[in-house]
Design a protein around this motif. Structure first.
Motif, PDB file in Angstrom:
ATOM      1  N   ARG A 225      -4.782  -0.892   5.232  1.00 48.33           N
ATOM      2  CA  ARG A 225      -3.771  -1.971   4.658  1.00 48.33           C
ATOM      3  C   ARG A 225      -2.471  -1.420   4.210  1.00 48.33           C
ATOM      4  N   THR A 226      -2.560  -0.193   3.800  1.00 51.43           N
ATOM      5  CA  THR A 226      -1.013   0.288   3.480  1.00 51.43           C
ATOM      6  C   THR A 226      -0.651   1.573   4.233  1.00 51.43           C
ATOM      7  N   ALA A 227      -1.623   2.074   5.404  1.00 53.72           N
ATOM      8  CA  ALA A 227      -1.294   3.509   5.894  1.00 53.72           C
ATOM      9  C   ALA A 227      -0.148   3.023   6.849  1.00 53.72           C
ATOM     10  N   PRO A 228       0.762   4.091   6.684  1.00 54.98           N
ATOM     11  CA  PRO A 228       2.066   3.827   7.719  1.00 54.98           C
ATOM     12  C   PRO A 228       1.359   4.033   9.258  1.00 54.98           C
TER      13      PRO A 228
ATOM     14  N   ASP B 197      -4.278   6.139  13.310  1.00 57.81           N
ATOM     15  CA  ASP B 197      -4.212   7.609  13.341  1.00 57.81           C
ATOM     16  C   ASP B 197      -4.721   8.126  11.810  1.00 57.81           C
ATOM     17  N   PRO B 198      -5.841   7.964  11.511  1.00 57.50           N
ATOM     18  CA  PRO B 198      -6.602   8.049  10.095  1.00 57.50           C
ATOM     19  C   PRO B 198      -6.606   9.762   9.703  1.00 57.50           C
ATOM     20  N   LEU B 199      -6.334   9.942   8.650  1.00 58.16           N
ATOM     21  CA  LEU B 199      -6.525  11.156   8.129  1.00 58.16           C
ATOM     22  C   LEU B 199      -7.986  11.445   7.708  1.00 58.16           C
ATOM     23  N   LEU B 200      -8.305  12.711   7.407  1.00 57.52           N
ATOM     24  CA  LEU B 200      -9.624  12.974   7.122  1.00 57.52           C
ATOM     25  C   LEU B 200      -9.763  12.601   5.631  1.00 57.52           C
ATOM     26  N   ALA B 201     -11.030  12.047   5.372  1.00 56.22           N
ATOM     27  CA  ALA B 201     -11.377  11.686   3.974  1.00 56.22           C
ATOM     28  C   ALA B 201     -11.471  13.033   3.170  1.00 56.22           C
ATOM     29  N   PRO B 202     -11.591  13.002   1.752  1.00 57.71           N
ATOM     30  CA  PRO B 202     -11.745  14.313   1.177  1.00 57.71           C
ATOM     31  C   PRO B 202     -13.178  14.884   1.983  1.00 57.71           C
ATOM     32  N   GLU B 203     -14.413  13.985   2.132  1.00 54.31           N
ATOM     33  CA  GLU B 203     -15.490  14.529   2.559  1.00 54.31           C
ATOM     34  C   GLU B 203     -15.262  15.365   3.770  1.00 54.31           C
ATOM     35  N   GLY B 204     -14.426  14.885   4.866  1.00 51.81           N
ATOM     36  CA  GLY B 204     -14.140  15.173   5.841  1.00 51.81           C
ATOM     37  C   GLY B 204     -13.542  16.624   5.705  1.00 51.81           C
ATOM     38  N   GLU B 205     -12.516  16.776   4.864  1.00 52.41           N
ATOM     39  CA  GLU B 205     -11.845  17.883   4.438  1.00 52.41           C
ATOM     40  C   GLU B 205     -12.819  19.152   4.277  1.00 52.41           C
ATOM     41  N   ALA B 206     -13.831  18.811   3.295  1.00 47.00           N
ATOM     42  CA  ALA B 206     -14.835  19.661   2.921  1.00 47.00           C
ATOM     43  C   ALA B 206     -15.813  20.072   4.152  1.00 47.00           C
ATOM     44  N   GLN B 207     -15.961  19.040   5.053  1.00 47.01           N
ATOM     45  CA  GLN B 207     -16.812  19.482   6.174  1.00 47.01           C
ATOM     46  C   GLN B 207     -16.055  20.503   7.199  1.00 47.01           C
ATOM     47  N   ALA B 208     -14.779  20.143   7.114  1.00 46.36           N
ATOM     48  CA  ALA B 208     -13.693  21.056   7.990  1.00 46.36           C
ATOM     49  C   ALA B 208     -13.835  22.504   7.438  1.00 46.36           C
TER      50      ALA B 208
ATOM     51  N   GLY C 271     -14.586   5.214   4.642  1.00 43.56           N
ATOM     52  CA  GLY C 271     -15.227   5.280   3.248  1.00 43.56           C
ATOM     53  C   GLY C 271     -14.252   4.248   2.424  1.00 43.56           C
ATOM     54  N   ASN C 272     -13.373   4.083   3.069  1.00 39.90           N
ATOM     55  CA  ASN C 272     -12.027   3.489   1.905  1.00 39.90           C
ATOM     56  C   ASN C 272     -11.360   2.131   2.862  1.00 39.90           C
ATOM     57  N   ASN C 273     -11.929   1.175   2.644  1.00 42.05           N
ATOM     58  CA  ASN C 273     -11.705  -0.190   3.358  1.00 42.05           C
ATOM     59  C   ASN C 273     -10.273  -0.617   3.033  1.00 42.05           C
ATOM     60  N   ASP C 274      -9.755  -0.253   1.963  1.00 43.07           N
ATOM     61  CA  ASP C 274      -8.432  -0.394   1.719  1.00 43.07           C
ATOM     62  C   ASP C 274      -7.395   0.410   2.235  1.00 43.07           C
ATOM     63  N   TRP C 275      -7.576   1.390   2.999  1.00 46.48           N
ATOM     64  CA  TRP C 275      -6.670   2.650   3.492  1.00 46.48           C
ATOM     65  C   TRP C 275      -5.676   1.974   4.618  1.00 46.48           C
TER      66      TRP C 275
END
Length: 293
Positions: free
Chosen positions: A34-37, A41-52, A28-32
């Motif tokens: 570009r700057t992610a180290p 290995d993407p993290l959960l989005a806030p929606e994913g945290e809520a699902q978990a 859901g974040n197309n810019d993530w």
């Protein structure tokens, strides 16, 4: 859905819950990226945290005493919600790792030391004394992924026989794990984010058991177990209620030779009681990834 009763079973009762991780930040974040180290290995989005969190609430009273997860950060994050609730450490298992085949640069999991440095709260949930049963492996073909998943889940079921187990993995391996344990190479498996498939030893099988007592939370909360007849793999990033989350673009199609898939005949020792259950999720089934019919 009523699970069929079968007569042959292992000597001890075992229950295995197989879940997929929550919604990823990069969906859901197309810019993530570009700057992610660690863009692979993407993290959960806030929606994913809520699902978990909802997944953990749905599983906390199921008697789970063993948690294994793919060592990618999003799967450790997903598993950590339940780990904290029930005080059961996460065993990072390479056999549950994401399917590496089609990726130009396969993702590399964090080591425990790296996890401690970057995400100390997550590292605190991980069992430091656990050694993965599956050793590191290279990129995989479709058939290799299925074989790896079958080997892994059978090893897990044998090592933790008599336990109630949660496995947290990724869409393609979830399909491989379920098919490999049941011995049904063409079974359609529902794989929405934070969905749960429940498999039990045959003599333990009861009626379909949703994680939520409410059937109104999702139109896909209770999924039957259909039979698939296709040998084509299609990536279907779908949502039931939040279509704006679906990445644009055509599906990705891979040719799969199911004649080489392991376990072409059903196993008499295991019964699937729920298939991609989403009854515990307030927004229902999202981001399904499937083998097309």
């Amino acid at each position: 859905h009523r699970a069929s009763k079968m007569t042959t079973s292992p000597s001890k009762i075992t229950t295995i819950y197989i879940a997929r991780h929550g919604i990823r930040e990069d969906w859901g974040n197309n810019d993530w990226k570009r700057t992610a180290p660690r863009p692979l290995d993407p993290l959960l989005a806030p929606e994913g945290e809520a699902q978990a969190e909802e997944l953990a609430l749905g599983l906390k009273d199921k008697g789970i005493d063993t948690i294994l997860a793919s060592p990618m950060t999003r799967t450790i994050q997903t598993a950590s919600k339940l780990s904290r609730m029930i005080n059961v450490p996460i065993k990072p298992e390479l056999g549950l790792l994401e399917w590496l085949g089609p990726k130009k640069d396969p993702p590399v999991p964090l080591t425990l030391d790296e996890l401690r440095a970057l995400f100390p709260d997550l590292a605190a949930c991980v069992a430091a004394d656990y050694t993965s049963m599956m050793p590191p492996f290279p990129r995989e073909s479709d058939a290799m992924m299925f074989s790896r998943c079958e080997t892994s889940i059978k090893d897990i079921a044998s090592r933790f026989e008599g336990h109630t187990i949660l496995l947290v993995s990724h869409a393609a391996p979830v399909i491989g794990l379920v098919r490999g344990l049941l011995g049904q190479a063409k079974l359609e498996v529902r794989t929405g984010t934070c969905s749960v498939t429940k498999i039990v030893t045959a003599t333990q099988s009861n009626d379909h058991d949703n994680l939520s007592s409410s059937s109104s939370s999702s139109s896909s909360s209770s999924n039957p177990v259909p039979s698939s007849t296709s040998s084509t793999l299609v990536q279907q990033e779908l949502t039931v209620q939040d279509s704006h989350l679906v990445p644009a673009g055509p599906s990705t199609v891979h040719s799969v030779d199911t004649s080489t898939s392991p376990s072409s005949s059903p196993s008499s020792s295991w019964v699937i009681e729920s298939n991609g259950d989403c009854s515990h999720l307030s927004k229902g089934e999202q981001y399904h990834w499937a083998f097309t019919l």
